[in-house]
Write an enzyme that holds these catalytic residues in place. Structure first.
Site, mmCIF file in Angstrom:
data_model
loop_
_atom_site.group_PDB
_atom_site.id
_atom_site.type_symbol
_atom_site.label_atom_id
_atom_site.label_comp_id
_atom_site.label_asym_id
_atom_site.label_seq_id
_atom_site.Cartn_x
_atom_site.Cartn_y
_atom_site.Cartn_z
ATOM 1 N N HIS A 109 -12.960 -55.005 -55.179
ATOM 2 C CA HIS A 109 -13.247 -55.748 -56.410
ATOM 3 C C HIS A 109 -12.890 -57.225 -56.229
ATOM 4 C CE1 HIS A 109 -13.119 -56.100 -60.980
ATOM 5 N NE2 HIS A 109 -12.507 -57.210 -60.584
ATOM 6 N N GLU A 110 -11.683 -57.467 -55.732
ATOM 7 C CA GLU A 110 -11.236 -58.848 -55.548
ATOM 8 C C GLU A 110 -12.013 -59.540 -54.421
ATOM 9 O OE1 GLU A 110 -9.558 -59.941 -57.803
ATOM 10 O OE2 GLU A 110 -8.661 -58.141 -58.660
#
Length: 267
Positions: free
Chosen positions: A58-59
């Site tokens: 996600h990051e």
């Protein structure tokens, strides 16, 4: 989009992430083969490590799209290595999301890569950077549920099936919460570039409290019930039943007694 100006070292996958992925693979194998003496504990390790892997991805998605959008500082900050220890706030990005999974079985959104927005031109690019993270959770949910909606569950052990269902539930809840247009969450980041400067200035002081507000609202029984009804409806559309997701949660919380219905399904 802008050219990639990062060096090879800045994009090399971190041994920390590889270690987490290795734990996911080994414990997934243990769940599948029933190698572990405690199936619940193996499910706990598998789902937790897979959840952390999804948080790292996600990051990474935020950082990678920011890089191509014009912020070349993300490489030097270590965001492209998938190392969770490089995040600005490891507490928000990893510790709290994992704690909420353990306590309540909900995919709480994290998020703490610092993007230098001033380096990224164009409103569309800013929106794409914000959307990239939760879209990763959507993709992860699709992958987790693929055996269900493809009808490819023959030969899949029930414990592994339940673990995938619960992991999918976490991804769906994370995506939904992240897409909320609440200050501090990615959903607001998507629409923020399109707001007037005056509106953005008025909303900015509330950004640090957005996630807390969502958490408090979810504690309202009626809201919580409506939210999870929607989550289970989405899972049902992906071929995952309420029972499978619930039994996955039961197995994950190995320190509690497994519900009789789930116990019977595992036999």
């Amino acid at each position: 989009m802008a050219a990639d100006r990062t060096g090879t070292a800045e994009r090399r996958v971190s041994p920390v992430f590889l270690g987490i992925a290795a734990v996911m693979a080994v414990t997934g194998w243990a769940v599948w083969t029933e190698f572990a003496s405690s199936t619940g504990f193996a499910v706990f390790l598998f789902v937790t490590s897979a959840w952390v892997v999804s948080l790292c991805l996600h990051e990474y998605a935020h950082a990678r799209t920011a890089l191509h959008g014009g912020d070349f500082t993300v490489g030097a900050k270590g965001y492209l290595t998938l190392n969770p220890l490089k995040y600005t706030h490891a507490l928000l990005s990893i510790v709290l999301p994992v704690a909420f999974v353990i306590m309540g079985g909900i995919g709480l959104p994290g998020g703490a890569v610092f993007i230098e927005r001033g380096r990224i031109p164009g409103r569309w690019r800013h929106s794409v950077v914000s959307a990239a993270g939760p879209l990763t959770n959507v993709l992860f949910a699709v992958v987790c549920t693929a055996p269900f909606w493809l009808g490819a569950l023959d030969g899949v052990p029930m414990a592994f099936r339940f673990a995938l269902a619960f992991l999918a539930l976490l991804q769906v809840t994370a995506a939904l919460l992240n897409f909320l247009p609440v200050p501090g969450l990615d959903g607001y980041g998507i629409i923020e570039p399109w707001l007037s400067p005056g509106v953005r200035r008025q909303i900015e002081p509330y950004a640090p409290f957005g996630l807390l507000a969502v958490f408090v609202v979810l504690f309202i029984p009626e809201v919580n019930r409506a939210f999870f009804d929607f989550v289970y409806a989405l899972l049902d559309g992906l071929g995952v039943t309420d029972l499978e997701a619930a039994c996955g949660r039961e197995l994950y919380r190995f320190w509690q007694d497994t519900a009789p219905l789930c116990e019977a399904a595992l036999r």
